[in-house]
Motif scaffolding. Structure first.
Motif: not given
Length: 432
Positions: A388-394
């Motif tokens: 939840k509420n975490r940025e994505v590292m692509l």
């Protein structure tokens, strides 16, 4: 490294002999040679030996335990399985049992017998589509009373992944850090069960000799009689001598002598021993520390190291990074990865650059990024972090061979490794 004091390849004996020839006085030359040979050469050799010993000690202390407990997973077809193989063994021992199965056993309402397992040699997305669209397949079944039309149901196999999940807990119980296993093959395994047979009663005692299933458009990708392997045979050993009390007077060390163990291997205690404190090695002997004061029978996973040469039809997949002193030193001091360059080195260290190549990493809002990868550690459910509420590292990768059916699976393994490094983000991978 020990010769770096005088330059690489320096030979003190040759150097001393050349210098001796420069002395014209024979008495001086004789005295010089006596001093050099009796004192300097012996001193130099002593310093060299001590430096090498110090080198070995530093490397052995810094060297990460993950190298000694690496997991290798492979595949082999039944016809080429070698029971004397000293590297890889079947993950599920039942795979090599060929006892006949009756129709009644195969159609048992409570515990129907498994008829076989097959491997789908296709990319991860197609395998997921196949698993999601499981239907009843037609085919034939050969029995000792004749051949009959039959219908089969297929489901994605969980047997092998359950073994890996159990292994995770064994690593924790043995106080060994867990490193994600590369389970690419295991996600492509499917089990076959009998649904019904035309012309035979459900409780028939007819023995099944052979089955043939028609997989339609997936037929060319289905590989039958394939057995998943890993480098973790189970061995049974007993405590060699009476357990030795530890300093706390609560725990005891159970010793298994080196001559009863395979040289070069590490061992994991498989027994359900709540008081297990861990293992250690001394002069090749295995010391198991627990609260059991009596000699015991131990069931152990023997972690076989990879031999210099392997010859298998399918590539052997590993979770072992290439050994690097600087990387071991960073891990020893628990220094994290902070830059793209460091992340690149970590990803490349696993040796899968011939399959996918790391290109870049960027941060994105979670709602704007779809995932092409899956979590190879999805059985770990006791983590504190949430999605939840975490940025994505692509993480972006390029495929060396776009047709390689393992591309997305290897990328998933590498992304899962990155996820352990960056728990504050939700790591996902994209193949470009």
């Amino acid at each position: 490294m020990a010769e770096s004091v005088f330059g690489p390849g320096f030979d003190l004996m040759s150097y001393a002999s050349e210098r001796a020839l420069e002395l014209q006085n024979l008495e001086d030359r004789s005295f010089y040679k006596t001093v050099v040979e009796k004192m300097m050469l012996e001193l130099f050799q002593h310093i060299k030996e001590e430096q090498v010993a110090l080198e070995d000690r530093v490397f052995s202390e810094i060297r990460a335990e993950k190298y000694a407990y690496a997991i290798y997973i492979g595949l082999i077809d039944r016809d080429h399985y070698d029971a004397s193989d000293e590297f890889l063994v079947p993950i599920c021992s039942d795979d090599i049992i060929t006892a006949p199965i009756s129709i009644a056993e195969a159609l048992d309402d409570k515990t129907p017998r498994l008829l076989g397992t097959f491997f789908v040699q296709h990319n991860a997305q197609e395998v997921q589509r196949f698993a999601a669209s499981i239907q009843t397949f037609q085919g034939t079944i050969q029995t000792d009373v004749g051949e009959f039309q039959a219908f089969f149901r297929v489901r994605q196999s969980t047997r092998y992944l359950e073994q890996v999940a159990g292994l995770y807990h064994i690593y924790l119980n043995n106080r060994i850090p867990w490193t994600t296993a590369c389970t690419a093959y295991l996600h492509k395994m499917f089990d076959v069960f009998l649904e019904r047979v035309e012309g035979l009663e459900k409780k028939s005692d007819a023995k099944i000799q052979h089955i043939k299933v028609d997989f339609g458009s997936y037929e060319e990708y289905v590989k039958r009689d394939v057995i998943p392997l890993w480098n973790l045979p189970v061995v049974e050993k007993n405590t060699s001598i009476y357990p030795v009390p530890c300093a706390d007077h609560t725990h005891f060390e159970h010793i298994i002598f080196a001559h009863r163990l395979k040289a070069g291997c590490r061992y994991l205690v498989k027994n359900d021993t709540p008081s297990l404190q861990g293992t250690r090695y001394l002069n090749g002997d295995l010391y198991i520390t627990c609260a059991n004061a009596q000699p015991a029978a131990w069931s152990l996973f023997q972690v076989n190291p990879k031999p210099l040469r392997v010859n298998y039809l399918y590539p052997v997949l590993s979770n072992q990074p290439q050994e690097c002193f600087s990387a071991d030193l960073k891990e020893y001091y628990r220094q994290g990865v902070k830059t793209k360059g460091e992340l690149r080195r970590v990803i490349e260290s696993y040796g899968y650059g011939g399959v996918v190549e790391f290109q870049d990493a960027e941060l994105r809002p979670a709602m704007k990024t779809s995932a092409q990868t899956y979590d190879m550690d999805n059985f770990i459910t006791d983590e504190f972090r949430t999605h939840k509420n975490r940025e994505v590292m692509l993480l972006r990768f390029g495929a060396i061979d776009p047709e390689n059916y393992l591309n997305m699976d290897i990328m998933s393994f590498l992304v899962t490794q990155a996820q352990k490094i960056f728990p504050e983000y939700e790591c996902r991978g994209m193949l470009e």
